[in-house]
Design a protein around this motif. Structure first.
Motif, PDB file in Angstrom:
ATOM      1  N   GLY A 166      -3.620  -4.346  -2.782  1.00  0.00           N
ATOM      2  CA  GLY A 166      -3.383  -5.661  -2.221  1.00  0.00           C
ATOM      3  C   GLY A 166      -4.038  -5.810  -0.771  1.00  0.00           C
ATOM      4  O   GLY A 166      -3.632  -6.910  -0.199  1.00  0.00           O
ATOM      5  N   ASP A 167      -4.584  -4.729  -0.407  1.00  0.00           N
ATOM      6  CA  ASP A 167      -5.320  -4.786   1.090  1.00  0.00           C
ATOM      7  C   ASP A 167      -6.067  -5.782   1.170  1.00  0.00           C
ATOM      8  O   ASP A 167      -5.878  -6.728   2.532  1.00  0.00           O
ATOM      9  N   GLY A 168      -6.810  -6.312   0.332  1.00  0.00           N
ATOM     10  CA  GLY A 168      -7.862  -7.442   0.728  1.00  0.00           C
ATOM     11  C   GLY A 168      -7.280  -8.709   1.090  1.00  0.00           C
ATOM     12  O   GLY A 168      -7.564  -9.392   1.783  1.00  0.00           O
ATOM     13  N   TYR A 169      -5.818  -8.897   0.321  1.00  0.00           N
ATOM     14  CA  TYR A 169      -5.223 -10.038   0.577  1.00  0.00           C
ATOM     15  C   TYR A 169      -4.530  -9.878   2.024  1.00  0.00           C
ATOM     16  O   TYR A 169      -4.378 -10.869   2.622  1.00  0.00           O
ATOM     17  N   MET A 170      -3.933  -8.676   2.331  1.00  0.00           N
ATOM     18  CA  MET A 170      -3.376  -8.597   3.522  1.00  0.00           C
ATOM     19  C   MET A 170      -4.266  -8.850   4.658  1.00  0.00           C
ATOM     20  O   MET A 170      -3.905  -9.341   5.675  1.00  0.00           O
ATOM     21  N   LEU A 171      -5.524  -8.340   4.460  1.00  0.00           N
ATOM     22  CA  LEU A 171      -6.726  -8.587   5.568  1.00  0.00           C
ATOM     23  C   LEU A 171      -7.024  -9.927   5.876  1.00  0.00           C
ATOM     24  O   LEU A 171      -7.186 -10.450   7.051  1.00  0.00           O
ATOM     25  N   ARG A 220       6.514  -1.230   3.327  1.00  0.00           N
ATOM     26  CA  ARG A 220       6.220  -0.437   4.688  1.00  0.00           C
ATOM     27  C   ARG A 220       4.819  -0.758   4.691  1.00  0.00           C
ATOM     28  O   ARG A 220       4.363  -1.023   5.955  1.00  0.00           O
ATOM     29  N   ARG A 221       4.154  -0.635   3.803  1.00  0.00           N
ATOM     30  CA  ARG A 221       2.459  -0.747   3.818  1.00  0.00           C
ATOM     31  C   ARG A 221       2.172  -2.020   4.285  1.00  0.00           C
ATOM     32  O   ARG A 221       1.448  -2.478   5.363  1.00  0.00           O
ATOM     33  N   VAL A 222       2.858  -3.243   3.926  1.00  0.00           N
ATOM     34  CA  VAL A 222       2.769  -4.621   4.230  1.00  0.00           C
ATOM     35  C   VAL A 222       2.993  -4.625   5.637  1.00  0.00           C
ATOM     36  O   VAL A 222       2.240  -5.230   6.533  1.00  0.00           O
ATOM     37  N   VAL A 223       4.007  -4.221   6.313  1.00  0.00           N
ATOM     38  CA  VAL A 223       4.580  -4.154   7.597  1.00  0.00           C
ATOM     39  C   VAL A 223       3.668  -3.524   8.607  1.00  0.00           C
ATOM     40  O   VAL A 223       3.181  -4.146   9.472  1.00  0.00           O
ATOM     41  N   VAL A 224       3.252  -2.162   8.293  1.00  0.00           N
ATOM     42  CA  VAL A 224       2.167  -1.412   8.821  1.00  0.00           C
ATOM     43  C   VAL A 224       0.870  -2.251   9.174  1.00  0.00           C
ATOM     44  O   VAL A 224       0.432  -2.340  10.156  1.00  0.00           O
ATOM     45  N   VAL A 225       0.504  -2.871   8.042  1.00  0.00           N
ATOM     46  CA  VAL A 225      -0.844  -3.411   7.812  1.00  0.00           C
ATOM     47  C   VAL A 225      -0.887  -4.624   8.689  1.00  0.00           C
ATOM     48  O   VAL A 225      -1.644  -5.132  10.007  1.00  0.00           O
ATOM     49  N   LEU A 226       0.326  -5.495   8.619  1.00  0.00           N
ATOM     50  CA  LEU A 226       0.191  -6.885   9.301  1.00  0.00           C
ATOM     51  C   LEU A 226       0.784  -6.886  10.761  1.00  0.00           C
ATOM     52  O   LEU A 226       0.608  -7.688  11.432  1.00  0.00           O
ATOM     53  N   ILE A 241      -3.344   2.679  12.110  1.00  0.00           N
ATOM     54  CA  ILE A 241      -3.003   2.192  11.091  1.00  0.00           C
ATOM     55  C   ILE A 241      -3.174   3.178   9.817  1.00  0.00           C
ATOM     56  O   ILE A 241      -1.935   3.468   9.048  1.00  0.00           O
ATOM     57  N   ASP A 242      -4.214   3.769   9.608  1.00  0.00           N
ATOM     58  CA  ASP A 242      -4.496   4.799   8.731  1.00  0.00           C
ATOM     59  C   ASP A 242      -3.791   5.932   9.107  1.00  0.00           C
ATOM     60  O   ASP A 242      -3.159   6.529   8.020  1.00  0.00           O
ATOM     61  N   THR A 243      -3.431   6.427  10.276  1.00  0.00           N
ATOM     62  CA  THR A 243      -2.512   7.476  10.757  1.00  0.00           C
ATOM     63  C   THR A 243      -1.059   7.121  10.217  1.00  0.00           C
ATOM     64  O   THR A 243      -0.323   8.050   9.749  1.00  0.00           O
ATOM     65  N   ARG A 244      -0.588   5.904  10.549  1.00  0.00           N
ATOM     66  CA  ARG A 244       0.619   5.715  10.070  1.00  0.00           C
ATOM     67  C   ARG A 244       0.713   5.536   8.523  1.00  0.00           C
ATOM     68  O   ARG A 244       1.752   6.148   7.962  1.00  0.00           O
ATOM     69  N   LEU A 245      -0.037   5.141   7.951  1.00  0.00           N
ATOM     70  CA  LEU A 245      -0.106   5.055   6.503  1.00  0.00           C
ATOM     71  C   LEU A 245       0.011   6.420   5.899  1.00  0.00           C
ATOM     72  O   LEU A 245       0.522   6.931   4.957  1.00  0.00           O
ATOM     73  N   ALA A 246      -0.807   7.424   6.424  1.00  0.00           N
ATOM     74  CA  ALA A 246      -0.793   8.723   6.039  1.00  0.00           C
ATOM     75  C   ALA A 246       0.533   9.319   6.125  1.00  0.00           C
ATOM     76  O   ALA A 246       0.784  10.314   5.207  1.00  0.00           O
ATOM     77  N   ALA A 247       1.371   9.071   7.161  1.00  0.00           N
ATOM     78  CA  ALA A 247       2.301   9.532   7.587  1.00  0.00           C
ATOM     79  C   ALA A 247       3.614   9.384   6.339  1.00  0.00           C
ATOM     80  O   ALA A 247       4.477   9.859   6.146  1.00  0.00           O
ATOM     81  N   LEU A 248       3.168   8.064   5.860  1.00  0.00           N
ATOM     82  CA  LEU A 248       4.096   7.464   4.658  1.00  0.00           C
ATOM     83  C   LEU A 248       3.553   8.292   3.201  1.00  0.00           C
ATOM     84  O   LEU A 248       4.143   7.541   2.344  1.00  0.00           O
ATOM     85  N   GLY A 249       2.399   8.942   3.443  1.00  0.00           N
ATOM     86  CA  GLY A 249       1.962   9.597   2.168  1.00  0.00           C
ATOM     87  C   GLY A 249       1.188   8.400   1.237  1.00  0.00           C
ATOM     88  O   GLY A 249       1.066   8.395   0.127  1.00  0.00           O
ATOM     89  N   GLN A 250       0.546   7.385   2.035  1.00  0.00           N
ATOM     90  CA  GLN A 250      -0.144   6.535   1.439  1.00  0.00           C
ATOM     91  C   GLN A 250      -1.650   6.294   1.843  1.00  0.00           C
ATOM     92  O   GLN A 250      -2.012   6.781   2.814  1.00  0.00           O
ATOM     93  N   PRO A 251      -2.577   5.687   0.930  1.00  0.00           N
ATOM     94  CA  PRO A 251      -4.024   6.017   1.241  1.00  0.00           C
ATOM     95  C   PRO A 251      -4.237   5.039   2.309  1.00  0.00           C
ATOM     96  O   PRO A 251      -3.670   3.939   2.820  1.00  0.00           O
ATOM     97  N   PRO A 252      -5.650   5.270   3.104  1.00  0.00           N
ATOM     98  CA  PRO A 252      -6.086   4.334   4.066  1.00  0.00           C
ATOM     99  C   PRO A 252      -6.159   3.117   3.671  1.00  0.00           C
ATOM    100  O   PRO A 252      -6.403   2.915   2.311  1.00  0.00           O
ATOM    101  N   LEU A 253      -6.108   2.056   4.800  1.00  0.00           N
ATOM    102  CA  LEU A 253      -6.507   0.694   4.557  1.00  0.00           C
ATOM    103  C   LEU A 253      -7.897   0.574   3.762  1.00  0.00           C
ATOM    104  O   LEU A 253      -8.736   0.921   4.286  1.00  0.00           O
TER     105      LEU A 253
END
Length: 317
Positions: free
Chosen positions: A92-97, A149-155, A163-175
């Motif tokens: 859903g990253d495209g929508y968040m962007l 958490r992904r939505v909050v970090v991105v928005l 942002i990518d560093t924060r997502l990586a700390a959550l075990g998630q792929p980059p934006l």
């Protein structure tokens, strides 16, 4: 480390002792005429992925701060456009962007009430079916938390590398969809977490606490409250369970009854619980919540909203 990096930046609270009034759906001007006070907040129910320029336009036309009630479907039983797992995986990253750009161009603060009533099995993003059976790992409370958490970090915006560093700390792929050297606007966006006070179904794994994303990812705690289910004891318990955050009623309304006694009891509760700083009446669209069906209750609301501590405008208006 991740919690510190994503600490709330814009809780968007009113002055101490004050409460933002508001209305969701329907006509803000009609609501103002019924209750005698302009709504400071205008809420709109929207679906993930759809074009929502109209919501920003309607809030601006009403001279009100916007709250987006974001779901993955348009109503109970409708087709779901994305799962919590899909959001956590970056689908859903495209929508968040695009939403980030829209919020930035709006230039005014925005509340995001993300995935309301997540502990209600009637909502597609809930982890359990009405009979208590699991909907699987794509919908588990832990997956819901990862998506939130992904939505909050991105928005919350900022440099994409950060942002990518924060997502990586959550075990998630980059934006996805934007280069690491880019950036997203740090708009004044506040996140409102509103489960039900009573779980549906009532099982431990469906509790509100199971879906709590953590203090660093939540700006407001709140719930919904209707006259059909006046569970004030449960409301008290919930209020005490999640302290330390401003409290919001994302939805409240009369439900198929004209009950000034409920209105009086509701406002007595609001006035005696000092963390309550936002109350949004849900008018719906052509529903049983329309206040013109409940003239005695409307008169009671008019009286109880009259004190100056119930704010008719946010600072930017």
């Amino acid at each position: 480390r991740a919690s510190k990096a994503t600490a709330p930046a814009f809780p968007l609270m009113p002055a101490p002792g004050s409460v933002y009034t508001g209305v969701s759906a329907g006509s803000p001007s009609t609501f103002a005429g019924e209750v005698g006070k302009h709504p400071a907040i205008y809420g709109e129910f929207v679906t993930w992925g759809e074009s929502i320029h109209y919501a920003f336009d309607q809030a601006a036309a009403a001279h009100a701060r916007l709250m987006l009630h974001i779901s993955t479907t348009m109503g109970y039983g409708a087709r779901q456009v994305i799962t919590p797992q899909g959001i956590a995986a970056g689908d859903g990253d495209g929508y968040m962007l695009s939403l980030s750009q829209l919020i930035a161009s709006h230039t005014r603060p925005v509340y995001i009430r993300l995935f309301p009533e997540m502990n209600n099995a009637n909502n597609a993003y809930s982890g359990f079916n009405p009979d208590g059976s699991s909907r699987g790992p794509s919908y588990s409370p832990s997956t819901f938390i990862a998506a939130w958490r992904r939505v909050v970090v991105v928005l919350r915006g900022g440099n994409v590398s950060a942002i990518d560093t924060r997502l990586a700390a959550l075990g998630q792929p980059p934006l996805h969809g934007i280069a690491a050297g880019g950036s997203l606007a740090r708009s004044r966006t506040s996140f409102v977490w509103t489960p039900e006070t009573a779980d549906t179904p009532d099982i431990p794994s469906q509790s509100a606490a199971a879906y709590f994303p953590g203090n660093a990812y939540v700006d407001w705690v709140g719930t919904d409250f209707y006259s059909r289910f006046p569970n004030f004891a449960g409301l008290d318990t919930f209020y005490k369970e999640f302290p330390g955050k401003p409290f919001a009623f994302g939805e409240w309304a009369l439900w198929s009854q004209d009950s000034p006694s409920f209105v009086n009891q509701f406002f007595a509760w609001v006035n005696s619980h000092k963390r309550v700083q936002m109350v949004l009446y849900n008018q719906g669209y052509g529903t049983e919540f329309l206040l013109n069906r409940d003239p005695q209750s409307a008169a009671a609301i008019r009286t109880l909203l009259a004190p100056s501590r119930f704010l008719a405008n946010t600072p930017e208006w």
